[in-house]
Design an enzyme around this catalytic site. Structure first.
Site, PDB file in Angstrom:
ATOM      1  N   ASP A   1       1.733  -6.090  -5.168  1.00  0.00           N
ATOM      2  CA  ASP A   1       0.638  -5.439  -5.884  1.00  0.00           C
ATOM      3  C   ASP A   1       0.262  -4.193  -5.087  1.00  0.00           C
ATOM      4  O   ASP A   1      -0.461  -4.257  -4.099  1.00  0.00           O
ATOM      5  CB  ASP A   1      -0.547  -6.396  -6.011  1.00  0.00           C
ATOM      6  CG  ASP A   1      -1.713  -5.794  -6.784  1.00  0.00           C
ATOM      7  OD1 ASP A   1      -1.773  -4.557  -6.922  1.00  0.00           O
ATOM      8  OD2 ASP A   1      -2.589  -6.556  -7.225  1.00  0.00           O
TER       9      ASP A   1
ATOM     10  N   TYR B   1      -6.840  -9.750  -4.215  1.00  0.00           N
ATOM     11  CA  TYR B   1      -7.359  -9.562  -5.570  1.00  0.00           C
ATOM     12  C   TYR B   1      -6.291  -8.914  -6.434  1.00  0.00           C
ATOM     13  O   TYR B   1      -5.708  -7.891  -6.048  1.00  0.00           O
ATOM     14  CB  TYR B   1      -8.615  -8.685  -5.546  1.00  0.00           C
ATOM     15  CG  TYR B   1      -9.204  -8.431  -6.909  1.00  0.00           C
ATOM     16  CD1 TYR B   1      -9.832  -9.461  -7.603  1.00  0.00           C
ATOM     17  CD2 TYR B   1      -9.135  -7.175  -7.500  1.00  0.00           C
ATOM     18  CE1 TYR B   1     -10.384  -9.241  -8.862  1.00  0.00           C
ATOM     19  CE2 TYR B   1      -9.682  -6.939  -8.751  1.00  0.00           C
ATOM     20  CZ  TYR B   1     -10.305  -7.969  -9.427  1.00  0.00           C
ATOM     21  OH  TYR B   1     -10.841  -7.740 -10.671  1.00  0.00           O
TER      22      TYR B   1
ATOM     23  N   LYS C   1      -4.279   2.976 -10.709  1.00  0.00           N
ATOM     24  CA  LYS C   1      -5.177   3.940 -10.087  1.00  0.00           C
ATOM     25  C   LYS C   1      -4.517   5.268  -9.749  1.00  0.00           C
ATOM     26  O   LYS C   1      -4.680   6.238 -10.482  1.00  0.00           O
ATOM     27  CB  LYS C   1      -5.824   3.335  -8.837  1.00  0.00           C
ATOM     28  CG  LYS C   1      -6.615   2.055  -9.078  1.00  0.00           C
ATOM     29  CD  LYS C   1      -7.202   1.533  -7.773  1.00  0.00           C
ATOM     30  CE  LYS C   1      -7.854   0.180  -7.933  1.00  0.00           C
ATOM     31  NZ  LYS C   1      -9.044   0.171  -8.760  1.00  0.00           N
TER      32      LYS C   1
END
Length: 428
Positions: free
Chosen positions: A237, A142, A265
């Site tokens: 990622d 994702y 994050k």
């Protein structure tokens, strides 16, 4: 009726599904969401006053635990000077310098506001730098909700992009190719069939969005070699793994250097933030130096920078934090494995450092097809049992458990006791 239940009813009048991110709706576990009021350390407290041992940690960034006093004070101090300037600030320079110092592959870095935005921007840079259009992603990885990344793989080893969401035109996904995670042959075939057309491979080096799935057989190094041989860029990622597997992330852990890296994050310490960075020659394509345009009014926001730089400096200066969360992660995974063996369960567990996933599947999960064999109905029963015991897990099978520095051995042992109780007495 509880306060959370009433809030859920009210929320659905004004917000699609009553939530601002789909997994929060608890629909895959057949329950209703708990509305949180506060958090501290390893715990969440909902609007009804229920206290939960939290293994989500705002989906990863709370590596120091919730409401860490140093991060909180940094935010308060920064807010006293203003919330947003839309202009350059000293603290964003300090943040960029710190990232470049601790992540060897990053020579220039651009701040943005989310992981999704960072991915979208990095892909544009990769295309602009190489002059090519096609991107390889992996089934089950994702990378946020930008149009070109919402692609569903076919049943074969590889496929040209097919939109995985209503509202995404096929044209947006036509240049997204899909390979199988941990299957280097599927990647080689894509390069063979699209010679000179592939700009980059983008990958979660450790997948944390179909549960936790680890790379095997030197897979990441093989991707590095393929990209180098074909003039394509390798993009990691590291929204989940960055600064969690170590101060230099998955690329340091596995000793594989990507061309571009996505952050999010954790570098915000709980505030909305993301970043992308990499080799100087590649990042110099970004405006105002180059012709790849990307901008954002809130990029480098001083409040987010204050939270993030405080957390990153704490992690950099205290290596024992990584020793602690590694120890707890291993303690949790080993304990789950013992329960699986004791009760002869059709389950498995994957973990790495402070990431863990309890799969309701008997097979060792190594790719997306394996993850899809999980019994999601069984997970839903388990989730609700654990929630009622005061343990807050991801309300979906295909997510990670995140351990923070605020967790203790006592917390892990209590969690294992509850899991043992479920499989001994629970309604399975």
């Amino acid at each position: 009726m509880t306060i959370s239940e009433n809030l859920n009813i009210e929320a659905q009048k004004y917000i699609p599904g009553g939530v601002n991110s789909p997994v929060r709706a608890f629909r895959s576990v057949g329950s209703t969401p708990r509305f949180m009021k506060s958090a501290d350390g390893a715990y969440l407290i909902d609007e009804d006053g229920n206290k939960y041992l939290d293994f989500i940690g705002s989906w990863g960034p709370m590596i120091l635990g919730h409401n860490h006093p140093d991060v909180r004070e940094a935010v308060i101090d920064a807010a006293a000077s203003g919330l947003s300037f839309g202009a350059a600030t000293k603290i964003e320079v300090e943040m960029a310098k710190l990232i470049c110092e601790v992540v060897p592959s990053v020579e220039l870095v651009r701040m943005v506001n989310s992981g999704t935005e960072a991915v979208m921007s990095a892909l544009r840079v990769a295309r602009g730098h190489t002059g090519r259009d096609k991107i390889i992603k992996f089934e089950g990885c994702y990378h946020g909700h930008s149009d070109s990344m919402l692609v569903k793989a076919g049943s074969g080893a590889l496929t040209t992009g097919v939109p995985d969401s209503a509202g995404v035109p096929e044209g947006c996904a036509k240049d997204t190719l899909t390979a199988i995670y941990n299957d280097i042959n599927s990647v080689e075939r894509l390069f063979e069939e699209n010679k000179g057309e592939i700009a980059a491979i983008i990958i979660e080096p450790v997948v944390a969005n179909m549960g936790v799935v680890l790379p095997k057989d030197n897979f990441l190094q093989k991707l590095r070699d393929i990209c180098t041989e074909n003039g394509a860029l390798l993009i990691f990622d590291e929204v989940i793994t960055g600064f969690r597997l170590g101060i230099d992330g998955a690329q340091g852990y596995f000793n594989v250097k990507p061309d571009l890296t996505i952050f999010g994050k954790i570098i915000g310490g709980g505030m909305p933030v993301g970043a992308y960075g990499g080799k100087r020659e590649i990042m110099e394509n970004v405006a105002p130096l180059g012709k790849v345009y990307q901008a954002g009014t809130l990029s480098g926001n001083p409040i987010a920078m204050a939270a993030g730089i405080t957390q990153l400096r704490t992690l950099r200066d205290n290596p024992k934090i990584y020793e602690h969360i590694r120890s707890l992660g291993n303690r949790l995974a080993t304990g789950i494995e013992d329960i699986i063996k004791k009760h002869n369960l059709k389950c498995s567990v994957n973990n790495l450092e402070s990431l863990c996933c309890f799969f309701f599947s008997p097979e060792k999960i190594e790719d997306y097809n394996g993850a899809k064999t999980s019994d999601t109905a069984a997970y839903a029963k388990y989730f609700n049992f654990m929630l009622n015991k005061g343990i807050y897990l991801a309300p979906a099978q295909f997510e990670a458990m995140f351990i923070s520095n605020a967790h203790t051995e006592k917390d892990i042992d209590f969690t294992l006791e509850c899991i043992e109780e479920y499989f001994t007495k629970g309604d399975m």
